[in-house]
Scaffold this motif. Sequence first.
Motif, PDB file in Angstrom:
ATOM      1  N   THR A 100       0.865  -1.184   0.000  1.00 15.25           N
ATOM      2  CA  THR A 100       0.000   0.000   0.000  1.00 15.25           C
ATOM      3  C   THR A 100       0.899   1.231   0.000  1.00 15.25           C
ATOM      4  O   THR A 100       2.071   1.143   0.382  1.00 15.25           O
ATOM      5  CB  THR A 100      -0.904   0.050   1.255  1.00 15.25           C
ATOM      6  OG1 THR A 100      -0.065   0.204   2.413  1.00 15.25           O
ATOM      7  CG2 THR A 100      -1.759  -1.198   1.389  1.00 15.25           C
ATOM      8  N   PRO A 101       0.389   2.382  -0.402  1.00 18.18           N
ATOM      9  CA  PRO A 101       1.221   3.597  -0.404  1.00 18.18           C
ATOM     10  C   PRO A 101       1.781   3.945   0.982  1.00 18.18           C
ATOM     11  O   PRO A 101       2.819   4.577   1.086  1.00 18.18           O
ATOM     12  CB  PRO A 101       0.269   4.689  -0.894  1.00 18.18           C
ATOM     13  CG  PRO A 101      -0.791   3.960  -1.656  1.00 18.18           C
ATOM     14  CD  PRO A 101      -0.932   2.627  -0.984  1.00 18.18           C
ATOM     15  N   THR A 102       1.098   3.508   2.033  1.00 20.91           N
ATOM     16  CA  THR A 102       1.565   3.848   3.384  1.00 20.91           C
ATOM     17  C   THR A 102       2.403   2.739   4.025  1.00 20.91           C
ATOM     18  O   THR A 102       2.829   2.878   5.168  1.00 20.91           O
ATOM     19  CB  THR A 102       0.350   4.153   4.289  1.00 20.91           C
ATOM     20  OG1 THR A 102      -0.518   3.017   4.273  1.00 20.91           O
ATOM     21  CG2 THR A 102      -0.387   5.395   3.822  1.00 20.91           C
ATOM     22  N   ALA A 103       2.612   1.643   3.319  1.00 17.01           N
ATOM     23  CA  ALA A 103       3.410   0.539   3.877  1.00 17.01           C
ATOM     24  C   ALA A 103       4.815   1.023   4.196  1.00 17.01           C
ATOM     25  O   ALA A 103       5.389   1.836   3.466  1.00 17.01           O
ATOM     26  CB  ALA A 103       3.455  -0.619   2.895  1.00 17.01           C
ATOM     27  N   ARG A 104       5.360   0.521   5.296  1.00 18.23           N
ATOM     28  CA  ARG A 104       6.684   0.974   5.732  1.00 18.23           C
ATOM     29  C   ARG A 104       7.798   0.448   4.828  1.00 18.23           C
ATOM     30  O   ARG A 104       8.727   1.165   4.512  1.00 18.23           O
ATOM     31  CB  ARG A 104       6.939   0.542   7.172  1.00 18.23           C
ATOM     32  CG  ARG A 104       6.144   1.394   8.151  1.00 18.23           C
ATOM     33  CD  ARG A 104       6.339   1.041   9.615  1.00 18.23           C
ATOM     34  NE  ARG A 104       7.678   0.640   9.966  1.00 18.23           N
ATOM     35  CZ  ARG A 104       7.935  -0.342  10.819  1.00 18.23           C
ATOM     36  NH1 ARG A 104       6.970  -1.029  11.382  1.00 18.23           N
ATOM     37  NH2 ARG A 104       9.175  -0.653  11.119  1.00 18.23           N
ATOM     38  N   GLU A 105       7.704  -0.815   4.448  1.00 20.55           N
ATOM     39  CA  GLU A 105       8.791  -1.397   3.652  1.00 20.55           C
ATOM     40  C   GLU A 105       8.233  -2.160   2.459  1.00 20.55           C
ATOM     41  O   GLU A 105       7.214  -2.831   2.560  1.00 20.55           O
ATOM     42  CB  GLU A 105       9.624  -2.346   4.529  1.00 20.55           C
ATOM     43  CG  GLU A 105      10.876  -2.845   3.834  1.00 20.55           C
ATOM     44  CD  GLU A 105      11.741  -3.702   4.744  1.00 20.55           C
ATOM     45  OE1 GLU A 105      11.250  -4.727   5.258  1.00 20.55           O
ATOM     46  OE2 GLU A 105      12.922  -3.350   4.926  1.00 20.55           O
TER      47      GLU A 105
END
Length: 195
Positions: A94-99
């Motif tokens: 997702t666009p907000t995924a950390r890695e």
Amino acid sequence: KSFYRFIMSFNSVLGQSQPKKILHNALQNNSVAHAYLFYGQVSVGKKKLAIALAKTLNCKGSDPLEAFEECDSCLKIERRVHPDFFFIEPEKSTPTAREAVIKIDAIRELQKKLGFLPYEGRKKVVVVDSAELMNPQAANSFLKTLEEPPSATVLILVSSNPNRLLPTLLSRCQGIQFHRLSPTHIREIIQSQYA
């Protein structure tokens, strides 16, 4: 022929004389391994050398001493549209995924494609960039491909942190270590980007 293609193709990769020598010998002796692990620091030429090896293995240039990288096969590999060249890299879920990670879906899709003989080239070549970012399911699935490698296929894992890879993956690849670039080579790279 592939020896000369190798020499020309790898001129664009600065430094890394030992990895180039290992691959040069493998090409010259027709003993290219089915799986490699290119490992070392970030941005020292691992991915570039992997792509250059894919070009060398599938080049259609009639004269290997000329600008063979202009052949249809080399250009397709450069643009990553060659039907026998597969480039896998981590993606954010997702666009907000950390890695970003490499998921099992990408590996399963690759495995389907590797079930066929090369379509256009002599070899199918797979480059898995940042291979240490395969999630556990993807790594275990990829292990099956390494254990039973498809014919006419070369698998190249590229990693700046091989300690994060499964030991079983490491044991099935020929490791080639890439070293820190010299200040001269770093200067050349920077100058070429601003030339």
